[in-house]
Design a protein around this motif. Structure first.
Motif, PDB file in Angstrom:
ATOM      1  N   SER A 145       6.918 -41.089   5.497  1.00  0.00           N
ATOM      2  CA  SER A 145       7.578 -40.809   4.154  1.00  0.00           C
ATOM      3  C   SER A 145       7.071 -40.490   3.143  1.00  0.00           C
ATOM      4  O   SER A 145       5.156 -40.229   2.898  1.00  0.00           O
ATOM      5  CB  SER A 145       7.483 -42.738   3.368  1.00  0.00           C
ATOM      6  N   PRO A 146       7.934 -39.672   1.860  1.00  0.00           N
ATOM      7  CA  PRO A 146       6.905 -39.053   0.714  1.00  0.00           C
ATOM      8  C   PRO A 146       5.899 -39.747   0.497  1.00  0.00           C
ATOM      9  O   PRO A 146       5.232 -41.323   0.013  1.00  0.00           O
ATOM     10  CB  PRO A 146       8.021 -38.983  -0.327  1.00  0.00           C
ATOM     11  N   ASN A 259      14.943 -45.461  13.913  1.00  0.00           N
ATOM     12  CA  ASN A 259      14.972 -44.395  13.097  1.00  0.00           C
ATOM     13  C   ASN A 259      15.206 -43.359  13.814  1.00  0.00           C
ATOM     14  O   ASN A 259      15.517 -42.237  13.783  1.00  0.00           O
ATOM     15  CB  ASN A 259      13.744 -44.567  12.252  1.00  0.00           C
ATOM     16  N   GLN A 264      17.605 -36.746  11.439  1.00  0.00           N
ATOM     17  CA  GLN A 264      16.708 -36.425  10.679  1.00  0.00           C
ATOM     18  C   GLN A 264      17.085 -35.799   8.970  1.00  0.00           C
ATOM     19  O   GLN A 264      16.092 -36.598   8.458  1.00  0.00           O
ATOM     20  CB  GLN A 264      15.640 -35.169  11.295  1.00  0.00           C
ATOM     21  N   PRO A 265      18.572 -35.176   8.841  1.00  0.00           N
ATOM     22  CA  PRO A 265      18.588 -34.923   7.585  1.00  0.00           C
ATOM     23  C   PRO A 265      19.093 -36.048   6.305  1.00  0.00           C
ATOM     24  O   PRO A 265      18.533 -36.455   5.542  1.00  0.00           O
ATOM     25  CB  PRO A 265      20.019 -33.968   7.250  1.00  0.00           C
ATOM     26  N   SER A 267      18.088 -39.090   7.491  1.00  0.00           N
ATOM     27  CA  SER A 267      16.188 -40.098   7.458  1.00  0.00           C
ATOM     28  C   SER A 267      15.863 -39.627   6.238  1.00  0.00           C
ATOM     29  O   SER A 267      15.781 -40.145   5.454  1.00  0.00           O
ATOM     30  CB  SER A 267      16.199 -39.645   8.072  1.00  0.00           C
ATOM     31  N   ASP A 268      15.780 -37.701   5.660  1.00  0.00           N
ATOM     32  CA  ASP A 268      14.790 -37.610   4.891  1.00  0.00           C
ATOM     33  C   ASP A 268      15.344 -37.479   4.107  1.00  0.00           C
ATOM     34  O   ASP A 268      14.925 -38.052   2.451  1.00  0.00           O
ATOM     35  CB  ASP A 268      14.877 -36.053   5.321  1.00  0.00           C
ATOM     36  N   ARG A 272      13.623 -39.094   0.716  1.00  0.00           N
ATOM     37  CA  ARG A 272      13.839 -38.538  -0.592  1.00  0.00           C
ATOM     38  C   ARG A 272      14.125 -38.900  -2.079  1.00  0.00           C
ATOM     39  O   ARG A 272      13.330 -39.099  -3.024  1.00  0.00           O
ATOM     40  CB  ARG A 272      14.379 -37.145  -0.469  1.00  0.00           C
TER      41      ARG A 272
END
Length: 288
Positions: A145-146, A259, A264-265, A267-268, A272
């Protein structure tokens, strides 16, 4: 009586695991970094009516590992039956905000430390023809994660090395498992929040606003499950007749399992949003 070394036993999951195993009748050697922490751990075990021995050990120091395992070899008559590599540290911050020396220390504790202990423990396990190694990783080792990139990298690497070690050691009767905890009530999350607060107050990072959002997101996840929940899973990996390769713990385990099947978009976007990284920021503007 089987002997079990538990690293990072002064607090959190390590402490709960050491006490739980001692209560189950195992000869537990809990490793800590100071005499004060050793006394506190022994007192915690005594309060449950369980004897425990302690060993001073810093997993980031190769000499300390060598000396400690020589001592453990004498205490156990040749070496422990099992090792639980639980000791770990967190390092919150954007990839570009992490100093190289900080990343190196993280890898010493979270990655190189466990495998120093594996290398020191395995010869005796091979001679005996049996043994258990349990490496405590994290959900972050499966989903990054970020602001958690270096921690996730260390745990992902620990997962990979555990996979190789599991296959290499099976022929000698040694099983290797990983336990992947989610959020539990340990000192790690408050430590992460304090670091995020320092980064947000520093005023030099382009992510200072998002650091504050991430800290609030962690707070919204409370209440966390007690460390004892994860400890019981670690104990299951140590004591199972046929240990599994992986054990997921925590209420977030369902999200971790699905997950890989989420685009992916999507999840991102979720991660975010949760960490305050929505939208775009004009070049040069670090105030948003």
């Amino acid at each position: 009586m089987h002997s079990v070394v538990v690293t990072g036993a002064s607090s959190g999951i390590g402490r709960a695991t050491a006490v739980e195993l001692a209560c189950r009748g195992y000869d537990v050697l809990g490793t800590v970094r100071s005499a004060d922490k050793a006394e506190d751990l022994i007192a915690a075990a005594d309060s449950h009516g369980a004897p425990m021995r302690t060993v001073l050990l810093d997993v980031a120091d190769p000499d300390s590992c060598e000396e400690a395992f020589a001592h453990i070899g004498r205490l156990t008559g040749g070496g422990p039956w099992a090792v639980v590599n639980n000791a770990g540290t967190e390092l919150m911050g954007a990839v570009e905000d992490i100093a190289e020396e900080e990343a190196r220390y993280l890898l010493e504790v979270n990655l190189l430390g466990p495998f120093r202990l594996c290398r020191l423990a395995l010869p005796a396990m091979r001679r005996r023809g049996s043994g258990r190694i349990v490496n405590v990783t994290s959900h972050a080792g499966l989903v990054a994660s970020p602001f958690n990139g270096w921690y996730a990298a260390s745990k992902h690497a620990l997962e990979a090395l555990s996979d190789s070690l599991r296959m290499e050691s099976a022929r000698y009767g040694v099983s290797v498992s990983v336990v992947e905890p989610g959020f539990h009530e340990t000192p790690m999350v408050p430590d992460a929040q304090r670091r995020l607060a320092r980064l947000a107050a520093d005023g030099t990072s382009p992510f200072q606003d998002a650091y504050a959002s991430t800290s609030r997101y962690l707070e919204r996840l409370r209440p966390f499950r007690p460390a004892e929940d994860a400890a019981r899973v670690v104990c299951r990996a140590v004591t199972a007749r046929r240990p599994r390769a992986r054990y997921l713990t925590g209420r977030e385990s369902f999200l971790t399992r699905i997950n890989p099947f989420v685009p992916q978009p999507l999840s991102d976007a979720f991660l975010r949003r949760a960490t305050g990284l929505r939208g775009t920021v004009p070049c040069g503007d670090v105030s948003r």
